[in-house]
Design a protein around this motif. Sequence first.
Motif, PDB file in Angstrom:
ATOM      1  N   LEU A  12      29.638  62.218   5.653  1.00 11.70           N
ATOM      2  CA  LEU A  12      30.428  62.448   4.437  1.00 11.70           C
ATOM      3  C   LEU A  12      29.844  63.559   3.573  1.00 11.70           C
ATOM      4  O   LEU A  12      30.542  64.163   2.769  1.00 11.70           O
ATOM      5  CB  LEU A  12      30.485  61.147   3.642  1.00 11.70           C
ATOM      6  CG  LEU A  12      31.577  61.024   2.610  1.00 11.70           C
ATOM      7  CD1 LEU A  12      32.948  61.148   3.255  1.00 11.70           C
ATOM      8  CD2 LEU A  12      31.468  59.695   1.883  1.00 11.70           C
ATOM      9  N   VAL A  13      28.557  63.804   3.719  1.00  5.07           N
ATOM     10  CA  VAL A  13      27.968  64.812   2.841  1.00  5.07           C
ATOM     11  C   VAL A  13      27.650  66.111   3.571  1.00  5.07           C
ATOM     12  O   VAL A  13      26.958  66.966   3.055  1.00  5.07           O
ATOM     13  CB  VAL A  13      26.698  64.265   2.139  1.00  5.07           C
ATOM     14  CG1 VAL A  13      27.087  63.295   1.065  1.00  5.07           C
ATOM     15  CG2 VAL A  13      25.757  63.633   3.146  1.00  5.07           C
ATOM     16  N   TRP A  22      37.437  69.058  -0.552  1.00  2.00           N
ATOM     17  CA  TRP A  22      37.941  69.910  -1.637  1.00  2.00           C
ATOM     18  C   TRP A  22      39.397  70.313  -1.361  1.00  2.00           C
ATOM     19  O   TRP A  22      40.256  70.234  -2.225  1.00  2.00           O
ATOM     20  CB  TRP A  22      37.092  71.173  -1.771  1.00  2.00           C
ATOM     21  CG  TRP A  22      35.997  71.034  -2.809  1.00  2.00           C
ATOM     22  CD1 TRP A  22      34.679  70.852  -2.586  1.00  2.00           C
ATOM     23  CD2 TRP A  22      36.163  71.075  -4.233  1.00  2.00           C
ATOM     24  NE1 TRP A  22      33.979  70.755  -3.759  1.00  2.00           N
ATOM     25  CE2 TRP A  22      34.878  70.899  -4.797  1.00  2.00           C
ATOM     26  CE3 TRP A  22      37.268  71.240  -5.086  1.00  2.00           C
ATOM     27  CZ2 TRP A  22      34.643  70.878  -6.170  1.00  2.00           C
ATOM     28  CZ3 TRP A  22      37.027  71.228  -6.454  1.00  2.00           C
ATOM     29  CH2 TRP A  22      35.751  71.042  -6.976  1.00  2.00           C
ATOM     30  N   MET A  28      46.236  67.266  -3.046  1.00  2.00           N
ATOM     31  CA  MET A  28      46.756  66.110  -3.773  1.00  2.00           C
ATOM     32  C   MET A  28      47.168  66.503  -5.186  1.00  2.00           C
ATOM     33  O   MET A  28      48.198  66.069  -5.706  1.00  2.00           O
ATOM     34  CB  MET A  28      45.712  65.001  -3.826  1.00  2.00           C
ATOM     35  CG  MET A  28      45.715  64.109  -2.602  1.00  2.00           C
ATOM     36  SD  MET A  28      44.307  62.998  -2.580  1.00  2.00           S
ATOM     37  CE  MET A  28      44.662  62.000  -4.010  1.00  2.00           C
ATOM     38  N   LEU A  29      46.344  67.340  -5.818  1.00  2.00           N
ATOM     39  CA  LEU A  29      46.674  67.805  -7.158  1.00  2.00           C
ATOM     40  C   LEU A  29      48.035  68.493  -7.151  1.00  2.00           C
ATOM     41  O   LEU A  29      48.910  68.200  -7.976  1.00  2.00           O
ATOM     42  CB  LEU A  29      45.610  68.771  -7.669  1.00  2.00           C
ATOM     43  CG  LEU A  29      44.237  68.166  -7.963  1.00  2.00           C
ATOM     44  CD1 LEU A  29      43.263  69.266  -8.364  1.00  2.00           C
ATOM     45  CD2 LEU A  29      44.351  67.143  -9.078  1.00  2.00           C
TER      46      LEU A  29
END
Lengths: 90, 492, 560, 130
Positions: A12-13, A22, A28-29
């Motif tokens: 995940l990182v 991102w 989604m935004l």
Amino acid sequence: MSDLSELDKHWLVRKATIKKLWILGLLMLALTVVAELRVHMHGEFGLDELFAFNAWYGLGTCAIMVVGAKILGYVLKRPDTYYEGDDHDH
Amino acid sequence: MIFSHIPVLQVIVPLVAAPLCVIFPFRKFCWTVALAATLTSLWIALTLLITVYAHGPITYELGGWAAPWGIGYRIDILSAYMTVLVSLISSVILVFSPRSIGAEISNARAHLFYTLYLLNLTGLLGIAVTGDAFNLFVFLEISSLSSYALIAMGQDRRALTAAFQYLIMGTIGATFYIIAVGLMYAMTGTLNIADLAQRLPEVMETRTILVALAFLIVGIGLKIALFPFHGWLPNAYTYAPSVVSAFLAATATKVAVYILLRILFSVFGPDAVAAMPIAQPLMILALFAMTIGSAVAIFQDDAKRLLAYSSIAQIGYIILGISFLSVTGLTGGILHLFNHALMKSALFLSLGAVFYRIGSVQISDMAGLGRRMPWTMAAFVVGGMSLVGTPLTVGFISKWYLIRAALESGWWPIAVLVLASSLLAMIYIWRVVEIAYFRGHPEAGADIKEAPLSMLVPIWFLTGANIYFGINTGDTITAARAAATMLLGGPQ
Amino acid sequence: MIIDAFPPGLVLVFGAFLLPLLPGPVRAAAILLLPLTTLALIISLPDGNLVAIPFLDYELNPLRSDKLGRLFGIIFSIMAFAGGLFALKQERVAELSAAFLYAGSAIGVAFAGDLVTVFIFWEMMAIGSGIVIWSAATPASFRASMRYTLVHFAGGVVLMFGIAMTIVDTGSIAFEPMRVGSIGTWLILAGFLVNAGAPPLSAWLPDAYPEASFSGSVFLSAFTTKTAVYVLLRGFPGTEILIYIGVFMIFYGIIYALLENDMRRILAYSIINQVGFMVTGIGIGTELALNGAAAHAFAHIIYKALLLMSAGSVMYMTGKRKCTDLGGLFQSMPLTATCGIVGALAISAFPLTSGFVTKSMIAQAAVDQHMLYVWYALAAASAGVFLHAGIKFPWFVFFQKDSGLRPDDPPWNMRWAMILFAGLCIGIGVHPAPLYALLPFEIDYVPYTGPHVVAMLQLLLFSGLAFFLMLPLMKRTLTLSLDFDWFYRKLGTVAALAVTDKISRIRNRAEASGRRLLDTTIAAATRPVKPRGALARNWETGSMVLAVTVALGLFALLFF
Amino acid sequence: MEFWTEIGLPAFALPGLLNYWVAIILMMIGFYTVMAHENLIKKVIGLNIFQAAVFVLYISMAKVDGGTAPILGDDIEVYSNPLPHVLILTAIVVGIATTALGLALIVRIRDAYGTIEEEEIRAAEQEAGT
């Protein structure tokens, strides 16, 4: 951290994942804003009838709050040992 | 029939028991005699209270001489209330006493302690039952003289100077009282309280009576230890034997307040008191007593001395209640009279137990006692909470009435002061609690044991009473209100 | 005396005294069964005044059962259960006893039909919660509990005084809606607001709660402020000033939480922020607003406890509490991280979580009343909640940098407590009808409408964007922020500390002279009552006699 | 009485009030002694004088103009009020008890402190205290 090679990190990182996250986030935004074309937003007070009101209002107020907190922080912040040692006799 | 002589037996029983202890100076025997006498007194007092409740005031003529010539005893609801209070507290303290006395008073003097204790009890009960102003003086001196001697029994040499100082001040107070009685007698020709009450109004305006009133207030104020006449009290309570401190704090000043109530309301009457500038100065002194007593208590290092100053503050509350001259205020004052006796005896007795175990009542020496003597210190905490006025303890009830009285009279700043000085009380009680529970190494004083059961039972009896009367408020309030109504000229 | 039902709060209060006496396994069973018994009792209560006790000249009604009281009673007992489960392995029995006393008293307040009962349970709560903090048994927790108790007793005195004045004014002790006007009602309001964490006396909350043990702060988050919300709902619905107080609390909470480094202090400030929403709702005072405030209190208890449970788990497993020391924990504590995120989403009022179905009622009420600025403030605040609690808490604790810590998830009881509450957060969010049925007023509110969902998503996601864009500005530092508690913690005792401030020198000088003035005033005021002072030393006999003589003269003069 | 008028002073009823003046003066003396003297015995003496003043006051009140001692007899018509006399007998007893107790305390104070001066006792205490 940097001495860890990318593959040792939790998936995940990893840099690649973060990049994908991102992109996903920004998508989604965009989606929420686009949704406004389909859903009729009926404002109550005028200002909130503007397009994507909630989006820029949320972004804007948050920015103001963070900056405001930062400025207040200059005045109010103390080392976290501030109260230690002198209030032992209450 | 003996039952009809019950009023005088109230006084006679302890009076006769006292010399027995001198004649047979055996510790155990004296204790038994004293306990029997106080328990009998308690029984008599309860009988009187029930009778007064059922049939109204009782009058009794000593030797069959009618009132204006002979000495008359008169027991109304307030007197009965006081006799119950005094004999109840003294019985409980006597149950507590043997070990404490054993530790603090030498064997050779123990019997004298019981003699003096009984004499003191005689005096206090006598004050409550007598209906004669001069006879009251005699009883007052009986109780005072014995209490000087009791205080002087303390181990510390300062007990002697304290007793001496108290002797001087107490004698001045009592002498003031008889001067006033003499002046009133000169104007009215009677010493009987009921007769005085009838005849005084005619001569109320004369200077003689006014001077008499001044003497009375100052004289009784000395006995009550009302600020600023309290100077004798802190040393006396601090250096007296633990049992004596508990007994005096719980009863002696309360009985002195009783005298004040009698004189103001039964002799002069509520109307005359209201017409004169009496209540206002008393109120001001009471407010000073409340705040200053509590403030000084905060800074004390000796727990008994702390309680002594707290007593001065609490006396302030009682006088404050009286100074409202309203039923609510007087009820509050009389309730606090009773309630304060309960809390202070519980507190002083727990300190007595502490002294018995660690030989000191310096607050700094009490570190870790919360662990070592959990029951004793728990009693102290409950007593302290009662002193602060926490709900579900008696302290709350009387403070409630005082605050209500203040608000009803429209003096809300006084209500604020009552609450503020409760906060001060919280601070000084907290100081003890903090050290007893939160200070000190866990291993420190591992050899200190909990107080023996013979001490814990009386302590917890009183502590329980603090809670019981804080929840079941009916009886005490009814009695206090009945007394207040009667003093204010209501139906007897 | 009439007793038609057993006061449910007393089950926990008596249980509190029982716990220390029970042996281990039985105690564990009691910890779980007592709250459940309470819950069952509460659900079975019929409406009405069920207990009447004569006290002083009045009649106490310690068990008034109605919808509002029952709502709070239910959530308080659920909370006691989950908290008990979470704290099952807590070694210090004193903390659990105190917590049960605390929870039982809170339930007592919820069912109190008269002001005296309210006050009695109010003070018991102060004692219980004070002991909860204290039983963390660190020097800091000891001092914090002292300050906490003092503030609450002071608040209690104000409340008591207000109650006394109101009773004398009205002649009744019933606890009914009041209108502020007389001094008495103002004082009652002030006493309530102290517990709600309203300014200026709010600093006790972030000061004290984070000092409790890992399980203690879970209990603390639930009861004190929410009973305050309850009594405000009951006593002061529609009091306009509450709107302003509430809005202030909302932003105060956000700003301070943004500045904070200690994870539990972040959550503590966010309690004030959330209570601010409820207080605003009470101030608006319409049925919808009151329903909203009550429902939000219900939901808030669950998700805030959940958040503090996940913080508590982190602390329990790592022993660390500062954001600067934490990070990357999601790798080894997936369950804790997930539950923490659920709680964070719920507090931010994401659709499908409990916060969404409750908080929106308050905003809707503001719209209905055409309160433009209140609505703007609430909207900004919703964004701010996501910012300070919704993202900040999980981000800095579970993600951020890799702190190198690899603790496991906590023991089973703590995990299940979190799972239970996470489930409730989502359950209420998905299916709000049962909660709506419990609310004090009839309700026909539909949370899930297209515009509402879209608006909320926009608002929240864009504030999320703001968070990540401005992340550099929010780098955690080893600092704390001054709050009102500075006045009672520092003023007058402050030592000449080297401070990071640029204006430290001027400030120090001002501080020093202010301090000197204060010190001399205090010294002058207390000198007479200190041991060698005029009022406290042993008086000589002669001067006592002189005082008596003077007094005699004065009295004689007065009477002439 | 003629003496006073001769020397030009108003003829206030001196014989009637003389006793009261004496009482007041005694009272003042007693009070002053208690206040001003450090010596504990002197304080007790002062207290005694103060109480004696009260005795005088009571006895004076009992006086009836032209009356004799309150003894029952055939030829006695007017006699003083006996009650105050009785009262004062009691008061004297109380006074003696007080004095005795006070002196006893002083004896023990001297044993404990080696002095009976209040100031020195105070000094001794302070020394012990520090």
